[in-house]
Scaffold this active site. Structure first.
Site, PDB file in Angstrom:
ATOM      1  CG  ASP A 206      -2.062   0.993   1.048  1.00 12.84           C
ATOM      2  OD1 ASP A 206      -2.130   1.657  -0.003  1.00 12.84           O
ATOM      3  OD2 ASP A 206      -2.885   1.089   1.968  1.00 12.84           O
ATOM      4  CB  ALA A 207       3.423   2.071  -2.224  1.00 15.87           C
ATOM      5  CE  LYS A 208      -3.987   4.987  -0.323  1.00 18.33           C
ATOM      6  NZ  LYS A 208      -3.673   3.929   0.659  1.00 18.33           N
ATOM      7  NE  ARG A 209       6.340   4.978  -3.419  1.00 17.22           N
ATOM      8  CZ  ARG A 209       6.247   4.703  -2.123  1.00 17.22           C
ATOM      9  NH1 ARG A 209       5.108   4.855  -1.483  1.00 17.22           N
ATOM     10  NH2 ARG A 209       7.304   4.287  -1.448  1.00 17.22           N
TER      11      ARG A 209
END
Lengths: 267, 267
Positions: free
Chosen positions: B91-94
């Site tokens: 869960d990095a939302k890059r």
């Protein structure tokens, strides 16, 4: 370094150049590969070569994360190597719900003590707020980016204006020109005149000059304000200006050329 | 593990629970602090306690990045510890311009071999495309998030619909239900019926059940499709269910309760 010190640095150096350290191990000169830490050596050499001509360095975290744990060690050492006279930006484009954004803010303002970090606006105020709560740090929110995909959402209609305009208008009320900047791509230079109407006083971080095709002349014409108000980033056009043993000389030359051109616009 | 294997795991276990490892060193039981690597020990204990009741683990990168270089070492070791029978999500939302997103895709699909990664849509197609090019990997794009800030942009009008609807509609054409999922927050359960009209076949990763107040019953009622099509994430409600030496028992109990409730909806 805070925003006011950045303004002073721009005045003294007659430059608003930010050098982007998007260092890709596959693109650095072959002779450096003999070094046990080629990426760090490359970064140090680029910083030495360009520091007289720029006021800021931007570390693109993606290129380091791709190297795994070692990459974060290089981020840390590169940040430590950048002179205190330069404004440091983590180009990380983070953003999440409040308690998670607070962790990202801690990452880039405390654990790795950058002066500024780029943040994505999609998730709204509580995803940006934790960054703004740090005193003397700067949050740089995406407005209108320099890539083709900007047309998918940023340039789409959103209640009587473009989405990026709504973002600039809405987000600018969450902070001040002292702690809040915006990313506006140089490939959209014609939009800069409009951007300046919405956020006359905020600094704009402008990527896309050079390799992506944006014009420094146009960006400066429409983007400069009384404090300068611009940080123009060049990454590939500076750091890969040379590809052989002369890469340091070529990078210095490329950075100096940007500075010389910027000096003429800062009259 | 690819999406088809995830569907099988959900059928076999009668669970669509994803346990979120948002591990905060300040929130783990005091007795673990004696360990030289308390966060990793905590993660391993939580995985052992919950693996029979969940089909997926989600590592929230922010909490590890805030620890610096060591945090990435813990991500690596935690990922290695998760059984291959479980679907792993960074869960990095890059999200960034194409060549930078390619580096992020490399980070989370190669350097740290997760099965899936969360991606922010604001910058458009070329910021998402590099993730979708990986075979048998899954890209999870933000749709409608569970936080208050969702009302700032996601729920604003955008050309006759809400922005999140435009995002779902536009992005779903870039991939397939095999390689593309969406984040839809449980606190917006009433919107799920509408979401299912736009993306009937894509899996939805649903955060916000538990600590953020979303209802599992409502999410399941509106979100389940013929393949299940849901991964419901619980983080704090599971991993911090207990705060003392009994934290393992409490976490197992919380995960089992979610599984038991989910089994009734999977009739």
């Amino acid at each position: 370094m805070n925003k006011q010190q950045l303004v002073s640095a721009i005045r003294n150096k007659r430059s608003y150049l930010c050098v982007g350290l998007d260092t890709d191990i596959e693109k650095i000169p072959a002779h450096l590969h003999a070094s046990p830490n080629a990426v760090l050596e490359f970064n140090k050499a680029i910083i030495d070569a360009t520091k007289d001509y720029c006021v800021s360095y931007k570390i693109n975290t993606a290129f380091y994360e791709a190297m795994g744990v070692k990459g974060w060690d290089i981020i840390e050492q590169t940040l430590h190597y950048i002179p205190e006279t330069h404004f440091t930006i983590a180009d990380a484009k983070r953003g999440d719900i409040g308690n998670t954004s607070a962790q990202y803010a801690k990452t880039f303002f405390e654990t790795f003590p950058f002066d500024a970090v780029t943040v994505a606006p999609y998730m709204g105020e509580d995803s940006v707020r934790p960054f703004l709560e740090y005193e003397n740090k700067v949050t740089i929110v995406l407005g209108l980016t320099s890539n083709k995909g900007a047309s998918d959402f940023e340039l789409q209609p959103a209640g009587g204006e473009h989405l990026y305009e709504k973002v600039l208008r809405t987000v600018s009320a969450w902070g001040t020109p002292h702690n809040l900047m915006f990313v506006v791509g140089a490939t959209q230079a014609s939009a800069l005149e409009n951007v300046r109407k919405i956020v006359p006083d905020n600094f704009l971080l402008v990527p896309g000059v050079g390799a992506q095709g944006g014009s420094l002349q146009e960006v400066s014409q429409y983007g400069l304000n009384s404090e300068a108000g611009l940080l123009v980033n060049a990454s590939r056009a500076v750091i890969y200006a040379g590809s052989g043993e002369d890469f340091v000389v070529k990078a210095a030359e490329a950075a100096r050329q940007y500075r010389d051109e910027m000096a003429t616009y800062l009259q």
